[in-house]
Design a protein around this motif. Sequence first.
Motif, short mmCIF file in Angstrom:
data_model
loop_
_atom_site.label_atom_id
_atom_site.label_comp_id
_atom_site.label_asym_id
_atom_site.label_seq_id
_atom_site.Cartn_x
_atom_site.Cartn_y
_atom_site.Cartn_z
N GLN A 1 0.96 -1.22 -0.11
CA GLN A 1 -0.08 0.11 -0.09
C GLN A 1 0.76 1.19 0.15
O GLN A 1 1.85 1.33 0.97
CB GLN A 1 -0.84 -0.12 0.97
N ARG A 2 0.53 2.21 -0.98
CA ARG A 2 1.24 3.31 -1.09
C ARG A 2 1.77 4.10 -0.02
O ARG A 2 2.82 4.59 0.42
CB ARG A 2 0.97 4.36 -2.08
N HIS A 3 0.87 4.22 1.27
CA HIS A 3 0.82 5.02 2.26
C HIS A 3 1.07 4.34 3.43
O HIS A 3 1.32 4.94 4.60
CB HIS A 3 -0.34 6.15 2.24
N ARG A 4 1.39 3.02 3.37
CA ARG A 4 1.82 2.44 4.64
C ARG A 4 3.15 1.61 4.34
O ARG A 4 3.58 0.80 3.58
CB ARG A 4 0.79 1.08 4.78
#
Length: 362
Positions: free
Chosen positions: A333-336
């Motif tokens: 996941q991009r933001h994790r």
Amino acid sequence: MPDSSVTNAHLQLQGVGVNFGAVNVIAGLDLSVRKGEMVALLGPSGCGKTTTLRTIAGLHRSSCGRITVGGRDITQLPIHERDMGMVFQSYALFPHMDVARNVQFGLKMRKLPAREVQARAQRALEMVQLAHLAQRKPRELSGGQQQRVALARALVIEPAILLLDEPLSNLDAKLRDEMRVQIRALQQQSGITAVFVTHDQAEALSMCDRVVVMRSGRIEQLGTPTEVYERPATAFVAHFVGRTNKLKGSVDAGGTLTAAGQAMKAHGRLAPGAVDVLIRPHRIGIALPPAQAGAQERNRIAGAISSISFVGDLVQYGVRAGSAEFVVEEATQRHRAALPVGSHVVLHWSVQDTLVYPAGDA
């Protein structure tokens, strides 16, 4: 393993065996394929899948059993009388002929009128979207284009059965993915009955109506892609069709399963004895403790992250838990950010995803 699930089979193998000298390569194979169906023969090298295909084609003679197509016994017929179209791994195009003449070859051998030969070859090239390259030689084509010429040459004769022997193995990964879609679309568009040999589970699962998993010249399991993947009949099938974590375990006289140093739950009644427990990496959740919700529905084990691999769409964690080392796959996941090495975690997975088999079955 008789295939009793198919009636009115278009292609049927009954007790087919193949010997190479003293070696029994295929042993009493039973297989039925419906008209218009695409079936994959899947398995490791040496399992007998290509030998089975070549026996259907007539390139190998069976030592016993019977092969029928549309009720017609073809067991003793020579290759040219079997009405088979075959696409080889190497494509086997004639290098001195252009694309059009390669596709026309089988029709000319059948001594069809020149006008019909040209018209049918043109339609076949349009079907594989290569009509504009009809005058090119094979050496002037890409691998994917050569593959489509070979497919057009097999389809143009309108065979009773289309046989494909690992036709995608020489292509790069991206082109292989594209050709999977194209071959399946062409097979469905033409309505032809097809048998597809591969050692690649993704090809078998994504392209075919049913999958035959082979091992040592026998059928280990036959079913739809979903059945073979979700309900593998043996540890061998579970291990070969998809990735798995394998834990050594045991079941006591009371039916309690123990693996990786702790009690676990599995679906159904378990026979006492040594067992192998298989869990697919992407079916395992990974969370920071305590993560106790739904404990009755899932198995849980505490551990620590020992390694991390970034694989584009996946993060693969190595987790030391109990007495075992797990591989866990999680979508990126991009933001994790990924959990760091050394993190204490809880692994959890559904009881339904806990696959248990007699030890050593794989």
